[in-house]
Design a protein around this motif. Structure first.
Motif, short mmCIF file in Angstrom:
data_model
loop_
_atom_site.label_atom_id
_atom_site.label_comp_id
_atom_site.label_asym_id
_atom_site.label_seq_id
_atom_site.Cartn_x
_atom_site.Cartn_y
_atom_site.Cartn_z
N PHE A 108 0.84 -1.21 0.00
CA PHE A 108 0.00 0.00 0.00
C PHE A 108 0.87 1.26 0.00
O PHE A 108 0.51 2.28 0.57
N THR A 109 2.05 1.17 -0.60
CA THR A 109 3.01 2.28 -0.54
C THR A 109 3.17 2.98 -1.88
O THR A 109 2.89 2.41 -2.94
N THR A 110 3.67 4.21 -1.79
CA THR A 110 4.04 4.98 -2.99
C THR A 110 5.35 5.71 -2.71
O THR A 110 5.77 5.84 -1.54
N THR A 111 5.95 6.23 -3.80
CA THR A 111 7.12 7.09 -3.66
C THR A 111 6.97 8.27 -4.62
O THR A 111 6.19 8.20 -5.58
N ALA A 112 7.71 9.32 -4.35
CA ALA A 112 7.73 10.47 -5.24
C ALA A 112 8.99 11.27 -4.97
O ALA A 112 9.63 11.11 -3.92
N GLU A 113 9.32 12.11 -5.94
CA GLU A 113 10.47 13.00 -5.78
C GLU A 113 10.06 14.41 -6.16
O GLU A 113 9.18 14.59 -7.01
N LEU B 180 13.80 16.32 -2.81
CA LEU B 180 13.07 15.62 -1.74
C LEU B 180 12.61 14.26 -2.25
O LEU B 180 12.10 14.15 -3.38
N HIS B 181 12.77 13.26 -1.41
CA HIS B 181 12.30 11.91 -1.72
C HIS B 181 11.19 11.57 -0.72
O HIS B 181 11.43 11.61 0.50
N PHE B 182 10.02 11.26 -1.24
CA PHE B 182 8.87 10.95 -0.40
C PHE B 182 8.58 9.47 -0.41
O PHE B 182 8.67 8.82 -1.47
N GLU B 183 8.20 8.94 0.75
CA GLU B 183 7.65 7.58 0.84
C GLU B 183 6.34 7.70 1.61
O GLU B 183 6.30 8.33 2.67
N ALA B 184 5.29 7.09 1.06
CA ALA B 184 3.98 7.19 1.71
C ALA B 184 3.34 5.81 1.78
O ALA B 184 3.70 4.90 1.01
#
Ligand SMILES: CCCCC/C=C\C/C=C\C/C=C\C/C=C\CCCC(=O)SCCNC(=O)CCNC(=O)[C@H](O)C(C)(C)COP(=O)(O)OP(=O)(O)OC[C@H]1O[C@@H](n2cnc3c(N)ncnc32)[C@H](O)[C@@H]1OP(=O)(O)O
Length: 174
Positions: A55-60, A117-121
């Motif tokens: 159930f995860t995502t990533t973004a930059e 920025l590196h995002f993990e959600a």
């Protein structure tokens, strides 16, 4: 309404949606003028969110000059908008379209202009129409979080929710 982010004791069952992008693949744009993800949004964030495992995502997001708040660092509102975009896209991994109900951000370190920025959600839980999502942001040269966010999103019927505004939403992939 006033609320805060508090996970339910027990989540409703959740399943990854069969049509969710494969891990590493991007979510498709819903509108090219969206402030968060639209490629043609003037002054937009241009954030692409990618599916992760489970159930995860990533973004930059590259932290650009126009995002400046304090001297040399990102504006807190810009960071909050970026979290809204990343967190708000994440429920699509379980196939649930949402709007933001409540969003909390902890600003842990200054974030310099010029950094990435590196995002993990992750979707942490679902309770009826409420979807609980958490995220962390790090800089490219560090494992240390520079900001975290938690949000409660509310599941909507897209067509009903945007019916009154449909002219401007007509280009959306609903
Ligand atoms: C911007 C994206 C839209 C584009 C659409 C097109 C395609 C999209 C496809 C996918 C989306 C993809 C990407 C999205 C990317 C980024 C996301 C950005 C999202 C935003 O940036 S979006 C803008 C800001 N956002 C708003 O513009 C919301 C304004 N607001 C309302 O439209 C209503 O207020 C609503 C609908 C929220 C609720 O109204 P309602 O009448 O339907 O529901 P109701 O009140 O019955 O609540 C049901 C249960 O939610 C709980 N609840 C309600 N409100 C809460 C709150 N604030 N905090 C915590 N819990 C709350 C209740 O406590 C109850 O919980 P319980 O089940 O426990 O009783």
């Amino acid at each position: 309404m006033s609320t805060n982010f508090s996970l339910p004791d027990v989540s409703d069952p959740m399943e990854r949606h069969p049509k969710a992008p494969a891990p590493g693949d991007p979510f498709r744009l819903h509108h090219d003028l969206c402030h968060g993800c639209g490629v043609n949004a003037p002054g937009g964030l241009h954030v692409t969110v990618y599916a992760g495992e489970g159930f995860t995502t990533t973004a930059e997001m590259k932290v650009e000059e126009w995002m400046l708040g304090g001297p040399g660092v990102i504006h807190g509102g810009v960071l909050t908008a970026a979290f809204d975009e990343v967190l708000g896209t994440t429920p699509l991994i379980i196939g649930v379209p949402v709007v933001t109900g409540h969003l909390e951000v902890d600003f842990l370190k200054p974030i310099p202009i010029g950094s990435t920025l590196h995002f993990e959600a992750e979707v942490a839980a679902k309770e009826r129409r409420k979807v609980f999502v958490r995220a962390v942001a790090r800089l490219d040269d560090s494992d240390e979080p520079v900001a975290t966010a938690s949000a409660i999103f509310i599941e909507i019927d897209l067509r009903k929710h945007y019916a009154k505004y449909y002219d401007s939403a007509s280009q959306s992939r609903l």
